[in-house]
Design a protein around this motif. Structure first.
Motif, mmCIF file in Angstrom:
data_model
loop_
_atom_site.group_PDB
_atom_site.id
_atom_site.type_symbol
_atom_site.label_atom_id
_atom_site.label_comp_id
_atom_site.label_asym_id
_atom_site.label_seq_id
_atom_site.Cartn_x
_atom_site.Cartn_y
_atom_site.Cartn_z
ATOM 1 N N GLN A 119 49.343 9.195 64.272
ATOM 2 C CA GLN A 119 48.786 7.694 64.307
ATOM 3 C C GLN A 119 49.718 6.850 64.904
ATOM 4 O OE1 GLN A 119 47.510 6.826 60.492
ATOM 5 N NE2 GLN A 119 45.741 8.561 60.508
ATOM 6 N N HIS A 130 43.925 3.665 59.705
ATOM 7 C CA HIS A 130 42.780 4.116 59.276
ATOM 8 C C HIS A 130 42.297 3.300 58.034
ATOM 9 C CE1 HIS A 130 45.513 7.057 56.978
ATOM 10 N NE2 HIS A 130 46.019 5.668 56.722
ATOM 11 N N SER A 169 41.700 4.557 55.116
ATOM 12 C CA SER A 169 42.150 5.451 53.838
ATOM 13 C C SER A 169 43.048 4.508 52.841
ATOM 14 C CB SER A 169 42.866 6.635 54.266
ATOM 15 O OG SER A 169 42.271 7.561 55.345
ATOM 16 N N GLN A 183 41.055 3.484 49.843
ATOM 17 C CA GLN A 183 40.985 4.367 48.822
ATOM 18 C C GLN A 183 42.134 3.991 47.725
ATOM 19 O OE1 GLN A 183 41.512 8.588 49.272
ATOM 20 N NE2 GLN A 183 40.613 8.790 51.450
ATOM 21 N N ARG A 236 45.180 1.514 66.675
ATOM 22 C CA ARG A 236 46.090 2.598 67.173
ATOM 23 C C ARG A 236 46.406 2.334 68.740
ATOM 24 N NH1 ARG A 236 44.050 8.270 64.718
ATOM 25 N NH2 ARG A 236 43.404 7.236 62.507
ATOM 26 N N GLN A 267 35.993 2.580 61.354
ATOM 27 C CA GLN A 267 35.893 3.836 60.438
ATOM 28 C C GLN A 267 35.153 3.583 59.587
ATOM 29 O OE1 GLN A 267 39.953 5.334 59.503
ATOM 30 N NE2 GLN A 267 39.912 6.711 61.357
ATOM 31 N N PHE A 315 45.313 17.220 56.258
ATOM 32 C CA PHE A 315 45.860 15.868 56.030
ATOM 33 C C PHE A 315 46.877 15.607 54.793
ATOM 34 C CE2 PHE A 315 41.426 15.985 57.831
ATOM 35 C CZ PHE A 315 41.689 15.202 59.144
ATOM 36 N N PHE A 360 46.849 13.624 52.393
ATOM 37 C CA PHE A 360 46.065 13.103 51.327
ATOM 38 C C PHE A 360 44.997 13.505 50.554
ATOM 39 C CE2 PHE A 360 43.403 11.119 54.259
ATOM 40 C CZ PHE A 360 44.206 11.010 55.287
ATOM 41 N N THR A 361 44.776 14.993 51.186
ATOM 42 C CA THR A 361 43.700 15.705 50.651
ATOM 43 C C THR A 361 44.324 17.141 50.739
ATOM 44 O OG1 THR A 361 42.899 16.142 52.946
ATOM 45 C CG2 THR A 361 41.788 14.461 51.335
ATOM 46 N N GLY A 406 36.862 14.068 58.990
ATOM 47 C CA GLY A 406 37.769 14.626 58.378
ATOM 48 C C GLY A 406 37.611 14.696 56.944
ATOM 49 N N SER A 407 38.031 15.362 56.199
ATOM 50 C CA SER A 407 37.566 15.363 54.822
ATOM 51 C C SER A 407 38.482 16.381 53.787
ATOM 52 C CB SER A 407 36.062 15.700 54.544
ATOM 53 O OG SER A 407 35.930 17.155 54.753
ATOM 54 N N GLY A 408 38.277 16.146 52.690
ATOM 55 C CA GLY A 408 39.162 17.097 51.671
ATOM 56 C C GLY A 408 38.947 16.622 50.299
ATOM 57 N N ALA A 437 37.366 12.994 49.582
ATOM 58 C CA ALA A 437 37.330 11.811 50.482
ATOM 59 C C ALA A 437 36.936 12.350 51.888
ATOM 60 C CB ALA A 437 38.692 11.285 50.319
ATOM 61 N N PHE A 438 36.377 11.568 52.654
ATOM 62 C CA PHE A 438 36.289 11.835 54.084
ATOM 63 C C PHE A 438 36.363 10.436 54.820
ATOM 64 C CE2 PHE A 438 32.252 10.641 51.963
ATOM 65 C CZ PHE A 438 31.549 9.552 52.730
ATOM 66 N N GLY A 439 36.617 10.604 56.105
ATOM 67 C CA GLY A 439 36.734 9.356 56.967
ATOM 68 C C GLY A 439 36.147 9.771 58.294
HETATM 69 N N1 DAH Z 1 42.220 8.885 57.746
HETATM 70 C C1 DAH Z 1 42.216 9.953 58.650
HETATM 71 C C2 DAH Z 1 42.125 9.591 60.054
HETATM 72 O O1 DAH Z 1 41.902 8.430 60.373
HETATM 73 C C3 DAH Z 1 40.570 10.728 58.389
HETATM 74 C C4 DAH Z 1 40.376 11.214 57.222
HETATM 75 C C5 DAH Z 1 40.605 12.622 56.999
HETATM 76 C C6 DAH Z 1 40.185 10.540 55.940
HETATM 77 C C7 DAH Z 1 40.370 13.226 55.641
HETATM 78 C C8 DAH Z 1 39.974 10.991 54.615
HETATM 79 C C9 DAH Z 1 40.062 12.255 54.532
HETATM 80 O O2 DAH Z 1 39.460 10.276 53.680
HETATM 81 O O3 DAH Z 1 39.901 13.212 53.338
HETATM 82 O O4 DAH Z 1 42.235 10.351 61.057
#
Ligand code: DAH
Length: 340
Positions: free
Chosen positions: A156, A170, A172, A175, A198, A211, A251, A253-254, A285-287, A308-310
Motif C-alpha cells: 500500500q 484502507h 481496516s 476494525q 493511496r 472501501q 493479509f 491481519f487475517t 479480500g477476506s479471512g 473480516a473482509f474488505g
Molecule cells: N485492507 C485490505 C486492502 O485494502 C482489504 C482486506 C483484506 C480487508 C482482507 C479485510 C480482510 O478486512 O480481511 O487491501
C-alpha cells in the motif's frame, strides 16, 4: 408680425394638446422651436423691423418661446407617465403560471452502490460504523499486525501526514477502533464504508477511492460463516445466479486469508474478455481475524473468533454497471452521471 407670432402660438398649443406620443412631441418641437422651425423663422425676419418695433416684438417672441417650452415639458411629462402605465399593463405578471422547476438531481453511482451494500449487510444485522480518514499509523498498520518495516506495508503506497499520521490506506483500521470500544463484549458485527487514499493514479486506480470493511466477532464463528455471508452478498449485489470462489491469499491481519472471486456477471462464468476468459472476477479480500489482532483489541483469541473482509466500492460499481474506466466516476460529466 405680432399676429403671425400669436398664430404660431395658437397653432403650437393646439398641436401639443393633440399630441399622443413622445415621438409626435419631438416632431412638434422641431417644427416650431428647431433651427428651421416656424418661431425661429419669424425671429430671423426681425431685421426688417423698425427700431421701435424690434424690442416689443423681440420680447413677445421670447415670451412665446418660453411659454411654449414650458408647455412642451408639461405635455412631455404627462405622456411619459401614460407610456409607463401602459407598459406596466402590458407586462402584467400572471401569478397563476407554474413556477420554473428546480432540477432534482439524483445519487451518484458510487453512493447508490454504497447504499446498496449497507442495505444488504444491515439486513443481516450489521451496524454501519465510521472512522477517521486521517488516521494514526497505529491503527492503519500496527493494530493490523503490520509493524514498521513489515514488507506488507509495500503493498500500500501511503500518503504520510507525519511520521505517525497517515491518510488511511484502507478501512481496516476501523476494525481496531470499534473493537477497542466494544471489547470485551461480543458480538462485534459492523461494516465501515468510507474514503481511502493511496499513491496510485491510472485507469483502474485513483489516489482517493472507497472501501467497505466488514467485521464479525463472536463465539463459534467459522470459515463457513464467512463463505455463506459473502455468497449471500454476491447474490444480492450481482444476481441470484452468482457463485463465489475463495482463493488462498495473504493479509497480515487475517489467518487464513482468502481472495474472493464472483462468477463473471458478463458471461455468466463461460469466459469472456472482461473476466480474462477465466469466468471469475475478483471482488474482495477476506479471512479469519488474526489472533494477534484480537489480542491487541483486548479479546481472548481462545474464546473470540471472527472474520473480516474488505472491498473497493469503485470496483463493485464498475462491475455492477459495466463501467470500464474508474476515472469516469470522478469526472462528474453529467452525460455519464445521468445514466444511473
Ligand atoms: N485492507 C485490505 C486492502 O485494502 C482489504 C482486506 C483484506 C480487508 C482482507 C479485510 C480482510 O478486512 O480481511 O487491501
Amino acid at each position: 408680425m405680432r399676429e403671425e407670432l400669436n398664430a404660431i402660438r395658437d397653432d403650437m398649443k393646439a398641436q401639443l394638446a393633440a399630441a399622443g406620443s413622445l415621438d409626435e412631441l419631438r416632431e412638434i418641437q422641431v417644427a416650431y422651436l428647431g433651427k428651421k422651425g416656424k418661431l425661429t423663422g419669424v425671429l430671423r425676419g426681425m431685421g426688417k423691423l423698425s427700431a421701435e418695433e424690434r424690442p416689443v416684438i423681440g420680447q413677445l417672441a421670447n415670451e412665446i418661446r418660453d411659454e411654449m417650452g414650458e408647455l412642451l415639458e408639461e405635455v412631455r411629462n404627462t405622456l411619459k407617465q401614460k407610456e409607463l402605465l401602459s407598459q406596466l399593463e402590458e407586462e402584467q405578471i400572471d401569478v397563476t403560471l407554474p413556477g420554473r422547476r428546480v432540477g432534482r438531481g439524483h445519487k451518484h453511482p458510487l453512493t447508490l452502490v454504497e447504499d446498496r451494500i449497507k442495505e444488504i449487510f444491515s439486513a443481516m444485522g450489521y451496524v454501519v460504523e465510521e472512522g477517521p480518514e486521517v488516521e494514526l499509523d497505529h491503527y492503519n498498520f500496527e493494530r493490523l499486525n503490520i509493524p514498521k518495516d513489515h514488507p506488507a506495508r509495500e503493498m500500500q503506497d501511503t500518503f504520510y501526514v507525519s511520521e505517525d499520521v497517515v491518510l488511511r490506506t484502507h478501512t481496516s483500521p476501523v476494525q481496531a477502533r470499534v473493537m477497542d470500544r466494544i471489547s470485551p463484549h461480543l458480538p462485534v458485527k459492523i461494516i465501515a464504508p468510507g474514503k481511502v487514499f493511496r499513491r496510485d493514479d491510472d485507469a483502474t486506480h485513483s489516489p482517493m477511492f472507497h472501501q467497505v470493511e466488514g467485521l464479525l466477532i463472536d463465539e463459534n464463528i467459522t470459515f463457513a460463516d464467512l463463505k455463506g455471508t459473502l455468497l449471500e452478498f454476491a447474490r444480492q449485489m450481482f444476481g441470484e445466479d452468482r457463485k463465489i470462489r475463495l482463493r488462498p491469499s495473504y493479509f497480515p491481519f487475517t489467518e487464513p486469508s482468502a481472495e474472493v472471486d464472483v462468477s463473471c456477471m458478463f458471461c455468466n462464468g463461460a469466459g469472456c474478455r472482461l473476466c480474462g476468459q477465466s469466468g471469475w472476477i475478483e471482488i474482495l479480500g477476506s479471512g479469519m481475524v488474526h489472533p494477534k489482532v484480537l489480542e491487541m483489541a483486548g479479546y481472548d483469541p481462545e474464546k473470540a473468533v471472527g472474520f473480516a473482509f474488505g472491498m473497493g466500492i469503485e470496483r463493485i460499481a464498475m462491475l455492477k454497471y459495466g463501467i470500464d474506466d474508474m476515472r469516469l466516476l470522478f469526472e462528474n460529466d453529467l452525460r455519464f452521471i445521468r445514466q444511473f
